[in-house]
Design an enzyme around this catalytic site. Sequence first.
Site, short mmCIF file in Angstrom:
data_model
loop_
_atom_site.label_atom_id
_atom_site.label_comp_id
_atom_site.label_asym_id
_atom_site.label_seq_id
_atom_site.Cartn_x
_atom_site.Cartn_y
_atom_site.Cartn_z
CE LYS A 97 -1.23 14.85 0.41
NZ LYS A 97 -2.03 13.67 0.01
CB SER A 172 0.92 11.43 -1.55
OG SER A 172 -0.44 11.82 -1.31
CB SER A 196 -2.56 9.85 -0.12
OG SER A 196 -1.78 9.38 -1.18
N1 GLN Z 1 -0.04 6.01 -3.63
C1 GLN Z 1 -1.09 6.26 -4.57
C2 GLN Z 1 -0.52 6.91 -5.81
O1 GLN Z 1 0.63 6.97 -5.91
C3 GLN Z 1 -2.15 7.07 -3.93
C4 GLN Z 1 -1.84 8.49 -3.83
C5 GLN Z 1 -2.92 9.29 -3.18
O2 GLN Z 1 -3.84 8.76 -2.57
N2 GLN Z 1 -2.80 10.60 -3.35
O3 GLN Z 1 -1.20 7.32 -6.67
#
Ligand code: GLN
Length: 520
Positions: A97, A172, A196
């Site tokens: 990532k 994400s 994410s």
């Molecule tokens: N979707 C969540 C957010 O927008 C989690 C993001 C993540 O785990 N990096 O913060």
Amino acid sequence: MSDTQRSGAGASGEELLSLDATELARRLHAREVSSVEVTRAHLERIEAVDGDGGGDGVHAFLHVDADGALAAAEVADRAIADGGPVSPLAGVPIAVKDNMTTTDMPTTCGSRILDGWRPPYDATVVGRLRAAGLVPLGKTNLDEFAMGSSTENSAFGPSRNPWDLTRIPGGSGGGSSAAVAAGEAPLALGSDTGGSIRQPGAVTGTVGVKPTYGTVSRFGLVAFSSSLDQIGPCGRSVLDAALLHEVIAGHDPRDQTSVDAPVPPVVEAALAGARGDLAGVRVGVVSEFAGEGYQPGVSAAFTDAVRVLGELGADVVEVSCPSFSYALPAYYLIAPSEASSNLARFDAMRYGLRVGDDGSRSTDDVMSLTREAGFGAEVKRRIMIGTHALSAGSYDALYGKAQKARTLIVRDFTAAFETCDVLVSPTTPTTAFRIGERIDDPLAMYLADLCTIPSNLAGNAAISVPCGTSADDGLPVGLQVMAPALADDRAYRVAAAYETARGESTGPRIPELRALEGSR
Ligand code: GLN
């Protein structure tokens, strides 16, 4: 499949892409196939299905380093040929990532503000991959600074779900999970602040793990919300994830939140789960994660998964965690608050982009112009929410209250784990939604994290393992297995037992991508 192919000699490129990392590693160690061949097959696959971000491909990758990957593959092949001790995953390709630093590839965090930045050091996890002989293929797409649930907040265009290219692959870390689902990489690294790794795993039909907070070093992970961020593995099977977990986990003095404790025996647990039953394992079904807002096909797949756990001998009980209903609002105050502070470092002086620095403007003005141009809408929204929540007049009512809710959630977990070994829920309330469907409705987007966030707030371990498809749209559903902090092995055991009982392969969904391959 012919016997020659099955034995690995002369395995076709396509066959190599459908194997999980465990089987690839076995063939690499037996020297039935070389890492260069495996790596080349994956690079060709990326070439065939990833596209250029213009909208017709999976777009899992922001950067592919073919030369670097082939060079690393040659080194792995030599190490295996030398017969010395090599790690179990030596020679297996992996995607990373793009919020983890790499000295030989750009690190963008999906943001324009890091334009042109080359990190001077590797993240600890990247160093561990290299030391274990894994082959980094490239960097995967993400919502800007990991803020989002769909990858639509990437400055470089969304990734697409290999099951249906009009849909999101989650976020994400949608790029990492999409790469694994599409056969572009057998393994990937993700980061999980609110879900994410697990939510993209669920909606792409792959495995995603958030290890216990502090057990995988975050040195070199670009910080989003430091009390929540955790790096973890993405793979096609529970055992694959466990093998990668053991490569990346362990104490790191360069991360001050790193836990100095033995790594839970997750490989052993995954193997035991796959071989054995779940007799005597107490599984708690979280009653709050059901009902309104849950897609019927998701609920049905989850109910069926719980039935399978029961058939495996688990003692299944309902547990109530009433404070979990505060998790989403608490998270969306705590995470933006920490983000507003963490992102202050992007000041136009130290990293990447610098706008308007023509000698006529003050440092403050250059900083302001750079942040205006460099950050996208969601990142700005989070910085504003976080700055407001931390301001003197609102601190107690917003940030302070969110921290109290966090304590209540930790207590719910503690109480539930007194009577249960693991807790289960659907990983996400719905299957993959369409690209564009929620982008103008932040609250709808945030709901994707409903079931994953409590484990981030409490710091415990959680896995998402595929549990079939939803009858209403044929898209993948994830089963989430949560375990107490430092008992990650319990989640692996239950997930592996379930995966084996279901017996369905989670290999890449090649048919959907045939048209793409044909068009190139
Ligand atoms: N979707 C969540 C957010 O927008 C989690 C993001 C993540 O785990 N990096 O913060």
